[in-house]
Design a protein around this motif. Structure first.
Motif, PDB file in Angstrom:
ATOM      1  N   ARG A  49      44.652  36.443  -4.778  1.00 50.64           N
ATOM      2  CA  ARG A  49      43.936  37.668  -4.417  1.00 50.64           C
ATOM      3  C   ARG A  49      44.531  38.358  -3.205  1.00 50.64           C
ATOM      4  NH1 ARG A  49      38.660  34.252  -4.148  1.00 50.64           N
ATOM      5  NH2 ARG A  49      40.157  33.415  -2.713  1.00 50.64           N
ATOM      6  N   GLY A  50      45.295  37.619  -2.417  1.00 44.80           N
ATOM      7  CA  GLY A  50      45.904  38.180  -1.219  1.00 44.80           C
ATOM      8  C   GLY A  50      45.190  37.771   0.046  1.00 44.80           C
ATOM      9  N   VAL A  51      45.925  37.840   1.146  1.00 45.35           N
ATOM     10  CA  VAL A  51      45.418  37.439   2.457  1.00 45.35           C
ATOM     11  C   VAL A  51      45.953  38.433   3.489  1.00 45.35           C
ATOM     12  CG1 VAL A  51      45.374  35.584   4.179  1.00 45.35           C
ATOM     13  CG2 VAL A  51      45.448  35.007   1.752  1.00 45.35           C
ATOM     14  N   ARG A  52      45.125  38.805   4.452  1.00 44.01           N
ATOM     15  CA  ARG A  52      45.593  39.674   5.529  1.00 44.01           C
ATOM     16  C   ARG A  52      46.565  38.909   6.437  1.00 44.01           C
ATOM     17  NH1 ARG A  52      40.386  42.970   7.883  1.00 44.01           N
ATOM     18  NH2 ARG A  52      39.815  43.991   5.923  1.00 44.01           N
ATOM     19  N   ALA A  53      47.504  39.638   7.013  1.00 42.20           N
ATOM     20  CA  ALA A  53      48.496  39.033   7.910  1.00 42.20           C
ATOM     21  C   ALA A  53      47.822  38.369   9.106  1.00 42.20           C
ATOM     22  CB  ALA A  53      49.504  40.079   8.366  1.00 42.20           C
ATOM     23  N   THR A  54      46.751  38.957   9.609  1.00 38.72           N
ATOM     24  CA  THR A  54      46.056  38.341  10.746  1.00 38.72           C
ATOM     25  C   THR A  54      45.491  36.978  10.364  1.00 38.72           C
ATOM     26  OG1 THR A  54      44.079  39.610  10.171  1.00 38.72           O
ATOM     27  CG2 THR A  54      45.464  40.482  11.939  1.00 38.72           C
ATOM     28  N   GLU A  55      45.015  36.849   9.133  1.00 37.28           N
ATOM     29  CA  GLU A  55      44.498  35.563   8.663  1.00 37.28           C
ATOM     30  C   GLU A  55      45.643  34.565   8.462  1.00 37.28           C
ATOM     31  OE1 GLU A  55      41.442  32.830   7.363  1.00 37.28           O
ATOM     32  OE2 GLU A  55      41.645  34.453   8.796  1.00 37.28           O
ATOM     33  N   LEU A  56      46.775  35.023   7.950  1.00 35.98           N
ATOM     34  CA  LEU A  56      47.943  34.146   7.816  1.00 35.98           C
ATOM     35  C   LEU A  56      48.379  33.628   9.183  1.00 35.98           C
ATOM     36  CD1 LEU A  56      50.008  36.161   5.194  1.00 35.98           C
ATOM     37  CD2 LEU A  56      48.840  33.961   4.831  1.00 35.98           C
ATOM     38  N   ALA A  57      48.337  34.488  10.184  1.00 37.08           N
ATOM     39  CA  ALA A  57      48.700  34.077  11.541  1.00 37.08           C
ATOM     40  C   ALA A  57      47.736  33.005  12.044  1.00 37.08           C
ATOM     41  CB  ALA A  57      48.712  35.283  12.468  1.00 37.08           C
ATOM     42  N   ARG A  58      46.456  33.224  11.822  1.00 35.07           N
ATOM     43  CA  ARG A  58      45.458  32.245  12.272  1.00 35.07           C
ATOM     44  C   ARG A  58      45.630  30.907  11.555  1.00 35.07           C
ATOM     45  NH1 ARG A  58      41.021  29.841  10.939  1.00 35.07           N
ATOM     46  NH2 ARG A  58      40.796  30.826   8.916  1.00 35.07           N
ATOM     47  N   LEU A  59      45.766  30.954  10.237  1.00 34.69           N
ATOM     48  CA  LEU A  59      45.885  29.724   9.453  1.00 34.69           C
ATOM     49  C   LEU A  59      47.153  28.937   9.772  1.00 34.69           C
ATOM     50  CD1 LEU A  59      44.686  31.125   6.015  1.00 34.69           C
ATOM     51  CD2 LEU A  59      43.471  29.450   7.448  1.00 34.69           C
ATOM     52  N   SER A  60      48.243  29.653   9.995  1.00 40.68           N
ATOM     53  CA  SER A  60      49.532  28.987  10.220  1.00 40.68           C
ATOM     54  C   SER A  60      49.785  28.654  11.683  1.00 40.68           C
ATOM     55  CB  SER A  60      50.673  29.859   9.697  1.00 40.68           C
ATOM     56  OG  SER A  60      50.809  31.025  10.494  1.00 40.68           O
ATOM     57  N   PRO A  84      46.753  47.679  -0.357  1.00 33.65           N
ATOM     58  CA  PRO A  84      45.548  47.963   0.436  1.00 33.65           C
ATOM     59  C   PRO A  84      44.452  46.931   0.164  1.00 33.65           C
ATOM     60  CG  PRO A  84      46.336  49.944  -0.658  1.00 33.65           C
ATOM     61  CD  PRO A  84      47.124  48.797  -1.227  1.00 33.65           C
ATOM     62  N   ASP A  85      43.739  46.580   1.211  1.00 34.38           N
ATOM     63  CA  ASP A  85      42.598  45.670   1.095  1.00 34.38           C
ATOM     64  C   ASP A  85      41.414  46.480   0.584  1.00 34.38           C
ATOM     65  OD1 ASP A  85      40.409  43.994   1.449  1.00 34.38           O
ATOM     66  OD2 ASP A  85      41.076  43.266   3.401  1.00 34.38           O
ATOM     67  N   PRO A  86      40.843  46.132  -0.578  1.00 30.79           N
ATOM     68  CA  PRO A  86      39.716  46.902  -1.110  1.00 30.79           C
ATOM     69  C   PRO A  86      38.505  46.916  -0.172  1.00 30.79           C
ATOM     70  CG  PRO A  86      40.359  45.155  -2.650  1.00 30.79           C
ATOM     71  CD  PRO A  86      41.222  45.034  -1.453  1.00 30.79           C
ATOM     72  N   ALA A  87      38.386  45.903   0.687  1.00 31.19           N
ATOM     73  CA  ALA A  87      37.268  45.844   1.628  1.00 31.19           C
ATOM     74  C   ALA A  87      37.484  46.769   2.822  1.00 31.19           C
ATOM     75  CB  ALA A  87      37.062  44.410   2.112  1.00 31.19           C
ATOM     76  N   ASP A  88      38.723  47.128   3.099  1.00 31.51           N
ATOM     77  CA  ASP A  88      39.058  48.005   4.233  1.00 31.51           C
ATOM     78  C   ASP A  88      40.400  48.647   3.919  1.00 31.51           C
ATOM     79  OD1 ASP A  88      39.773  49.260   6.577  1.00 31.51           O
ATOM     80  OD2 ASP A  88      39.428  47.514   7.859  1.00 31.51           O
ATOM     81  N   ARG A  89      40.381  49.864   3.418  1.00 30.90           N
ATOM     82  CA  ARG A  89      41.602  50.534   2.948  1.00 30.90           C
ATOM     83  C   ARG A  89      42.655  50.696   4.054  1.00 30.90           C
ATOM     84  NH1 ARG A  89      42.186  50.259  -2.250  1.00 30.90           N
ATOM     85  NH2 ARG A  89      42.750  52.348  -2.828  1.00 30.90           N
ATOM     86  N   ARG A  90      42.240  50.591   5.318  1.00 29.62           N
ATOM     87  CA  ARG A  90      43.220  50.687   6.410  1.00 29.62           C
ATOM     88  C   ARG A  90      44.022  49.402   6.540  1.00 29.62           C
ATOM     89  NH1 ARG A  90      39.030  51.655  10.935  1.00 29.62           N
ATOM     90  NH2 ARG A  90      38.133  50.075   9.618  1.00 29.62           N
TER      91      ARG A  90
END
Length: 152
Positions: A49-60, A84-90
């Motif tokens: 489904r995809g992951v935001r870069a900020t979440e990848l940074a936190r997880l890794s 684009p993230d459907p929850a936040d198009r920005r």
């Protein structure tokens, strides 16, 4: 000559580098010779489904700027795309492509084979204890890293 009584850091490094060497060597044999261990900071934490870069940074545990460069590399290699993230198009999601999903499946198979080999060496109970101990140690280390004193 190998140290007779290596400390935890040396043991952890040997485990990590041995695992990475085998995983990425075998991935190369399966058509994914362009991925490197550093790419695991992204590929190891993606889902379909995809992951935001900020979440990848936190997880890794990597800085967002490093994750951004790794995503750029993986996008150029055809393993991920941004959408684009459907929850936040920005915001953007990092999503694996079919090539990325194949790499993840292959890596999962290879790691499962390695884990089965270690379980055969240690016995199922011994391997379960090893995994449990590693989880406890890494969870405790994450708490230390997150403490206010470690961020000063």
């Amino acid at each position: 000559m190998l140290a007779r009584n290596p400390d935890l850091g040396i043991l952890a490094a040997r485990l990590l580098f041995g695992l990475q060497g085998e995983v990425f060597g075998r991935l190369a044999d399966r058509g994914h010779g362009d991925v490197r261990p550093r790419h695991g900071a992204v590929l190891g934490f993606l889902d379909a489904r995809g992951v935001r870069a900020t979440e990848l940074a936190r997880l890794s545990g990597r800085h967002k700027q490093i994750i951004g460069r790794l995503v750029d590399e993986l996008e150029e290699l055809g393993y991920v795309k941004r959408r684009p993230d459907p929850a936040d198009r920005r915001a953007k999601l990092v999503v694996p492509t079919e090539r990325g999903l194949d790499e993840q499946r292959q890596a999962d198979e290879i790691i499962a084979e390695i884990e089965r080999r270690h379980a055969a060496t240690l016995g199922e109970a011994g391997y379960a204890q090893l995994r449990s101990a590693l989880m406890i140690i890494t969870d405790a280390a994450a708490l230390v890293d997150a403490s206010p004193a470690s961020s000063e």
